[in-house]
Design an enzyme around this catalytic site. Sequence first.
Site, PDB file in Angstrom:
ATOM      1  N   CYS A  17      -0.631   4.093   2.126  1.00  0.00           N
ATOM      2  CA  CYS A  17      -0.465   3.894   3.570  1.00  0.00           C
ATOM      3  C   CYS A  17       0.963   4.188   4.033  1.00  0.00           C
ATOM      4  O   CYS A  17       1.171   4.819   5.075  1.00  0.00           O
ATOM      5  CB  CYS A  17      -0.814   2.451   3.946  1.00  0.00           C
ATOM      6  SG  CYS A  17      -2.372   1.845   3.299  1.00  0.00           S
ATOM      7  N   ASP A  18       1.935   3.713   3.263  1.00  0.00           N
ATOM      8  CA  ASP A  18       3.311   3.682   3.764  1.00  0.00           C
ATOM      9  C   ASP A  18       4.301   4.551   2.990  1.00  0.00           C
ATOM     10  O   ASP A  18       5.461   4.675   3.398  1.00  0.00           O
ATOM     11  CB  ASP A  18       3.824   2.231   3.762  1.00  0.00           C
ATOM     12  CG  ASP A  18       2.971   1.327   4.628  1.00  0.00           C
ATOM     13  OD1 ASP A  18       2.499   1.790   5.685  1.00  0.00           O
ATOM     14  OD2 ASP A  18       2.772   0.148   4.258  1.00  0.00           O
ATOM     15  N   CYS A  48       0.836  -1.203   0.000  1.00  0.00           N
ATOM     16  CA  CYS A  48       0.000   0.000   0.000  1.00  0.00           C
ATOM     17  C   CYS A  48       0.873   1.255   0.000  1.00  0.00           C
ATOM     18  O   CYS A  48       1.401   1.650   1.049  1.00  0.00           O
ATOM     19  CB  CYS A  48      -0.936   0.005   1.212  1.00  0.00           C
ATOM     20  SG  CYS A  48      -2.032   1.439   1.278  1.00  0.00           S
TER      21      CYS A  48
END
Length: 309
Positions: free
Chosen positions: A136-137, A133
């Site tokens: 997300c990261d 992701c």
Amino acid sequence: MLDLAIIGGGPAGLTAGLYATRGGLKNVTMFEMGMPGGQITGSSEIENYPGQVEIVSGMDLMESWPKQAMRFGLKHEMNQVSKVTKSGDVFTVELSDGTKQEAKSVLLATGSVPKKGGFKGEKELFGRGVSTCATCDGFFYKNKEVAVIGGGDSALEEAVYLAKMCSKVYLVHRRDTYRAAPSTIEHMKACENIEEVTNVIVEEVYGDASGVLGLKVKSKETGEIRDLEVPGVFTFVGRDVLSDSLKQDDGSYLCEVNEATEVVVDLKMRTNVPGLYAAGDVRIDAAKQVVCAAADGATAAVNIIEFLG
């Protein structure tokens, strides 16, 4: 007893809930363990949803869908479905908290999850530098170098997204051609800080207690090993469908599935079991696009209303 149990709260499940309740079904519950929205909420940029002129994140695109879908009586239960069985004309939906619900019809709209790359070190370092992701990261690697593994639309789109914050992105692919839309390929090639590392096999991702330190790839032509010293590795190599809730005690499935356990449906989203439908990424031949999943949900709901008469 429920008129319809919807399993999954992504675009397919939400749209089915909207059409089913607006179409007259009075007792419809959508089972989704987390917040509705589906896997698309993890996407960084959506630019091809009809009517959406501006580029938005998946989270922004899905923000109003649950509210709209619940206007006509759709209920959302935050629970995970562990198994679906059928006896006579009645389905039993078994939930992870040990309770059960009976339903006249069921729609499986559980979608899919990112597939693992299967290379050495991936499992051990997942969550410590290996991710699926970018939204997300990606922030953790601002002004650093990262590697993206894959050659489809998702891989290229996320490489472009990461290129906006990372100093360099290595796009690692086992072939020298991509399985992505021409416009996506064009966007990727326009990014000066994306280096294409093609026609290679991922040998391993390695690291220590602090996380990922690098990625080793082997040329398919020369066998030469190249060491990409990056702290972050993002994999986008396909998806596995979430059809386990249809698995019965004897290991068989409640309805017909293919070798990848994708649910076999017809053009009305019907399985070979009367009253059981599937929509979105979990079904065979899914295009894996938000607009297609939403269309599946609407198609399924219209036909479920007809089935229940």
